[in-house]
Scaffold this motif. Structure first.
Motif, PDB file in Angstrom:
ATOM      1  N   GLN A   1      -4.635  -1.081   6.760  1.00 37.33           N
ATOM      2  CA  GLN A   1      -3.819  -2.258   7.053  1.00 37.33           C
ATOM      3  C   GLN A   1      -4.537  -3.187   8.034  1.00 37.33           C
ATOM      4  O   GLN A   1      -4.646  -4.386   7.805  1.00 37.33           O
ATOM      5  CB  GLN A   1      -2.488  -1.792   7.651  1.00 37.33           C
ATOM      6  CG  GLN A   1      -1.485  -2.904   7.851  1.00 37.33           C
ATOM      7  CD  GLN A   1      -0.175  -2.381   8.431  1.00 37.33           C
ATOM      8  OE1 GLN A   1      -0.179  -1.504   9.297  1.00 37.33           O
ATOM      9  NE2 GLN A   1       0.928  -2.900   7.956  1.00 37.33           N
TER      10      GLN A   1
ATOM     11  N   LEU B   1       0.862  -1.187   0.000  1.00 33.90           N
ATOM     12  CA  LEU B   1       0.000   0.000   0.000  1.00 33.90           C
ATOM     13  C   LEU B   1       0.897   1.235   0.000  1.00 33.90           C
ATOM     14  O   LEU B   1       1.602   1.510   0.971  1.00 33.90           O
ATOM     15  CB  LEU B   1      -0.915  -0.004   1.233  1.00 33.90           C
ATOM     16  CG  LEU B   1      -1.726   1.259   1.488  1.00 33.90           C
ATOM     17  CD1 LEU B   1      -2.630   1.603   0.316  1.00 33.90           C
ATOM     18  CD2 LEU B   1      -2.566   1.106   2.752  1.00 33.90           C
TER      19      LEU B   1
ATOM     20  N   SER C   1       1.675   5.202  -0.025  1.00 36.74           N
ATOM     21  CA  SER C   1       1.033   6.456   0.410  1.00 36.74           C
ATOM     22  C   SER C   1       2.121   7.500   0.605  1.00 36.74           C
ATOM     23  O   SER C   1       3.304   7.192   0.535  1.00 36.74           O
ATOM     24  CB  SER C   1       0.271   6.254   1.712  1.00 36.74           C
ATOM     25  OG  SER C   1       1.161   6.268   2.799  1.00 36.74           O
TER      26      SER C   1
ATOM     27  N   LYS D   1       5.577   4.118   2.652  1.00 35.03           N
ATOM     28  CA  LYS D   1       5.329   5.550   2.812  1.00 35.03           C
ATOM     29  C   LYS D   1       6.461   6.341   2.158  1.00 35.03           C
ATOM     30  O   LYS D   1       7.624   6.114   2.452  1.00 35.03           O
ATOM     31  CB  LYS D   1       5.258   5.859   4.308  1.00 35.03           C
ATOM     32  CG  LYS D   1       4.930   7.289   4.622  1.00 35.03           C
ATOM     33  CD  LYS D   1       4.740   7.435   6.104  1.00 35.03           C
ATOM     34  CE  LYS D   1       5.067   8.831   6.561  1.00 35.03           C
ATOM     35  NZ  LYS D   1       5.012   8.937   8.018  1.00 35.03           N
TER      36      LYS D   1
ATOM     37  N   ILE E   1       3.000  -1.327   4.186  1.00 38.23           N
ATOM     38  CA  ILE E   1       2.835   0.106   3.920  1.00 38.23           C
ATOM     39  C   ILE E   1       4.141   0.669   3.365  1.00 38.23           C
ATOM     40  O   ILE E   1       5.207   0.468   3.942  1.00 38.23           O
ATOM     41  CB  ILE E   1       2.426   0.847   5.207  1.00 38.23           C
ATOM     42  CG1 ILE E   1       1.026   0.388   5.627  1.00 38.23           C
ATOM     43  CG2 ILE E   1       2.453   2.351   4.987  1.00 38.23           C
ATOM     44  CD1 ILE E   1       0.551   0.963   6.927  1.00 38.23           C
TER      45      ILE E   1
ATOM     46  N   THR F   1      -3.532   4.883   6.498  1.00 38.58           N
ATOM     47  CA  THR F   1      -2.925   3.634   6.035  1.00 38.58           C
ATOM     48  C   THR F   1      -2.999   2.572   7.128  1.00 38.58           C
ATOM     49  O   THR F   1      -3.230   1.405   6.842  1.00 38.58           O
ATOM     50  CB  THR F   1      -1.452   3.848   5.625  1.00 38.58           C
ATOM     51  OG1 THR F   1      -0.824   4.652   6.609  1.00 38.58           O
ATOM     52  CG2 THR F   1      -1.356   4.515   4.281  1.00 38.58           C
TER      53      THR F   1
END
Lengths: 310, 563
Positions: B425, B409, B411, B440, B438, B421
């Motif tokens: 999750q 994911l 972001s 980031k 995640i 997020t």
């Protein structure tokens, strides 16, 4: 002395070249580039942009062009501030950061020396304990907390007085400078206080001080000439890096107090991948740091006659 | 060291006196230093201490989130430049207070399937007193499509004859289908019918630029206050980079009676919400945004709180590139069925003004007569864990996998990024047993990774360019370079083509309705929320207009009431 100075300056130039090269490579290794925006552009428009900024050339060629411009002191034009030269950005905004930084360093060093001397004189008594408590606080609390608290205190103060004694944010007059520079210098002040305290205590126990007292020198002379002067040496040593650190690390304070300093551009450029501004500010700040360290080393020779610059 | 050093009281007292003396001297020194520095930094300029609202001088002091990068209308892309340009320049058509199209430099206009004609008013003037003519528009629009300008918004002019060919370097600039018939008539040739052409005219890229002034600036057009010519309600009289942008009422503006304040002083550039609210509390600025922390204080103090829907839509986009599990329809359906936009808005964001996302088309868009979303309601996907798990099982079967690999994911480090997020999750782990990694990144790196397809799920969004559903509808067309997940649905492409060229309102709206249905049934993304802002305005300041399309906020009509 002169030979030493020239040798250090040459070393400095090599260091700056290394900084410039490392930054150049790191910057281009990061995914993304200054032209990628929220809205995707068509391949043709992208090509137009790349041609305009010379990013269509191979990296090695870009590096050579860049070094050539650097040697002439030309950092190019910013990608995000599209009509401004990086030189203009540095020229307009560094004086603001420098003003803030100079004041902060003056606060920090004078405060550090005074508080440090005081704690040493009153070792293990109430003033010592109190000051050291605040020192620990000053070292461990990050500057954005102090900045926010300082600003809040100003709002409360103005609210309580019913008129604006000191402005909450902004830049331009003496009144704008006081609180931001205090906040900026706080961490360094705490650090210097601790340093000063330990070096004072070391000297209090030294033989030459006992000799000075034994031969009946007046207390004031012993204190200033023998104790303070010798205790300041370690403080001066860390002053160089501190000046550079404070002047370049003012981003948080600048953004909280809406101050148009260079720190903001330094940090934003990295977020925006603004190649020219990243290179310009990094090389500028790098040179500044190198220069400060050299200056402090030279200053050493004046304060401590035992140090010979060869 | 057994003997303690002479640390007697007498010595201490005398040393203490010395310290005091040093302290006094340093304080005096610091005061002198500050005065000296203040004198020296006077060269760098700065903000003067002024009130948020000064009725006596007709001055309103405000803050800007950041400084505009530059103010060349053909190259500007960001919302701050658009706001500033909206105050100091004016195009053929502008937005009225209610968002309706109102005559600007053009008195009237006529738009057909193949051309558009604008009749310019005779009393429109530049800030040096010379008239605004059709030639100024021809010059600006040619410059916008010129490949040398490298304008990122050149595409917005592509409906004009030869614009695309010129931008790709295949036709001479003079062949652009824009002509000045005398000083006061502008004629535009179109390559296809553009039902929203009048709405486009509001956009910054279509503003006029006068050729002789532009040439005199030697490549620095829009870089400083004196490097720009104004034809809007205000002119910029002072622009100190990083510190201040001051606008004063333009005496040459043709409709100057509608401007009721003398000065708009953007005296602070800061995006720190706490700093701004502190300035508001101290009476230094007239408008300030609120965040989660200071909303409560505002409520307690009973400040008049305003809210505003920015018009954008944020969503979670899937990657449709080969070998990505998210190409599977059942997996996308499963994720769609467990994500609850209501929960995101009311339990995660927890700030009034935000709306749960139901569709790619936000609520403010106009339809046939009323609002699009009222005429074509989006089917609400209710959270359904049982059905989601059934879809997941189907997905595993079709993909031939026992367990799904971890999904990435992507972001960025925006203010709400982390909370959001982490919510996704945890939800996807709890309801579907999916492992979410995640990733980031800072904004630019997120974009780079999106374009490279280095993700399974990504949090993205879209700000409308013009007030027509098409600005959202073509986002997931296979040929759109903003379709970074490479969603490819021939049926959707067909519908977008219909919406682009049809001039019949009913047909277009029906098409958008159909597109909305497809985007929910074969989702390329899951709508999360429509972002809003909450802000306070000094009660003495009246007439601040917020709008979705066109520049925002609009202070051109503000007035000061009371003292």
């Amino acid at each position: 002395m002169w030979r030493y100075t020239i040798k250090r300056l040459i070393q400095g130039v090599v260091t700056v070249w290394f900084i410039a090269t490392a930054t150049f490579l790191a910057m281009h290794a990061v995914p993304g580039d200054p032209m990628s925006g929220d809205r995707a552009v068509t391949p043709e428009i992208r090509k137009n942009l790349e041609a305009k900024y010379g990013l269509d050339k191979p990296l090695a060629q870009q590096y050579v062009i860049y070094l050539g411009n650097l040697a002439r002191g030309d950092f190019g034009i910013s990608f995000t501030q599209q009509n401004r030269e990086v030189n203009d950005i540095i020229r307009e905004h560094f004086p603001v950061s420098a003003t803030l930084g100079i004041l902060a360093i003056v606060f920090a060093s004078l405060g550090g020396i005074l508080w440090g001397a005081l704690t040493a004189l009153y070792r293990n008594k109430l003033p010592d304990i109190l000051i050291m408590f605040f020192v620990i606080l000053g070292i461990s609390v990050p500057s954005f907390v102090f900045a926010a608290l300082g600003q809040l205190a100003l709002v409360k103060l103005n609210d309580f007085l019913g008129f604006s004694l000191l402005p909450v944010a902004g830049w331009g007059t003496v009144s704008h400078m006081l609180v931001p520079s205090l906040v900026l210098g706080l961490g360094t002040m705490a650090y210097l206080t601790r340093l000063m305290r330990s070096s004072m205590l070391e000297i209090i126990n030294s033989d030459y001080l006992r000799t000075a007292k034994a031969k009946g020198l007046p207390a004031t002379r012993i204190f200033t000439r023998h104790q303070l002067r010798n205790a300041i040496l370690p403080v001066v040593t860390v002053l160089g890096p501190s000046i550079a650190g404070i002047t370049t690390g003012s981003f948080v304070v600048e953004s909280v107090f809406a101050i148009p300093g260079l720190g903001r551009y330094f940090v934003q450029a990295v977020q925006q991948l603004d190649y020219t501004v990243i290179m310009g500010t990094t090389v500028f700040f790098g040179s500044f740091l190198v220069l400060m360290v050299i200056l402090v080393d030279l200053l050493y020779g004046f304060i401590d006659p035992r140090v010979r610059l060869e | 060291m057994t003997d303690r050093p002479a640390n007697d009281d007498g010595f201490n007292r005398s040393a203490g006196r010395q310290l005091l003396l040093i302290a006094v001297v340093s304080v005096i020194g610091i005061v002198l230093l500050m005065l000296g520095l203040s004198w020296a930094s006077g060269l760098a300029g700065g903000t003067r201490v002024s009130k948020g609202i000064d009725a006596a001088t007709g001055t309103v002091t405000l803050a800007l989130a950041d400084e505009p990068p530059q103010l060349d209308s053909t190259r500007s892309t960001d919302t701050i430049s658009s706001m500033v340009l909206g105050h100091v320049t004016e195009g053929l058509i502008r937005n009225g207070e209610g968002g309706e199209l109102t005559p600007g430099v053009a008195e009237r206009w006529k738009i057909t399937d193949t051309s558009a004609t604008f009749w310019l008013r005779a009393d429109a003037r530049w800030s040096d007193g010379k008239p605004v003519t059709a030639h100024d528009f021809v010059f600006a629009w040619r410059k916008a499509v010129d490949p040398k300008t490298a304008s990122e918004y050149a595409t917005i002019l592509f409906a004009i004859k030869n614009a695309e060919a010129i931008n790709k370097g295949r036709a001479p600039i003079s062949s652009l289908g824009v002509q000045a018939l005398g000083d006061n008539v502008l004629r535009v040739e179109l390559v296809r019918p553009v039902p929203y052409f009048a709405k486009l005219m509001v956009f910054s890229t279509f503003r006029p630029i006068r050729e002789d002034f532009f040439n005199a600036t030697a490549g620095r057009y829009g870089a400083d206050a004196d490097m720009l010519l104004y034809n809007g309600p205000f002119t910029i009289t002072r622009w100190v980079h990083g510190a201040q942008l001051r606008m004063e009422k333009n005496p040459y503006y043709w409709d100057k009676d509608r401007v009721k304040v003398k000065v708009l002083d953007f005296a602070y550039f800061s995006s720190d919400p706490n700093a701004l609210i502190n300035l508001y509390k101290d009476g230094k600025i007239a408008v300030a945004g609120l965040n989660q922390e200071n909303l409560n204080e505002a409520l307690v103090k009973r400040w008049p709180i305003n809210r505003f829907q920015r018009g954008a839509v944020f969503y979670m986009e899937f990657n449709h590139r080969k070998d990505r599990p998210t190409t599977n329809l059942h997996l996308r359906r499963a994720i769609q069925l467990v994500i609850d936009p209501d929960e995101v808005v009311y339990r995660v964001i927890k700030l009034p003004g935000n709306l749960p996302g139901r569709s790619l088309f936000p609520v403010w868009l106009d339809g046939n007569q009323g609002k699009f979303r009222e005429e074509y309601p989006a089917t609400q996907v209710l959270p359904n864990a049982v059905e989601a798990r059934r879809q997941l099982a189907l997905a595993k079967k079709e993909l031939g996998l026992e367990t799904l690999p971890p999904l990435t994911l992507l972001s960025d480090d925006g203010a709400l990024g982390d909370k959001m997020t982490e919510y996704f999750q945890e939800t996807l782990r709890r309801e579907l047993g999916l492992t979410i990694r995640i990733d980031k990144q800072i904004f630019k790196q997120r974009l780079a990774k999106m374009s490279a397809g280095d993700f399974d799920l990504v949090l993205g969004g879209w700000n409308p360019d013009y007030p027509d559903p098409l600005t959202f509808a073509d986002l997931f067309a296979s040929w759109n370079s903003n379709n970074r997940g490479r969603y490819n649905n021939p049926r959707l492409d067909q519908l977008v083509a219909v919406a682009q060229t049809s001039t019949d309102v009913q047909t277009r709206m029906d098409t958008f309705g159909e597109i909305q249905r497809i985007l929910i049934e074969d989702p390329p993304m899951v709508p999360i929320y429509e972002p809003g802002v909450v802000y306070v305005v000094d009660p003495r300041l009246q007439g601040v207009v917020r709008r979705v399309a066109g520049f925002d906020p609009d202070y051109t009509n503000v007035s000061i009431v009371g003292k």
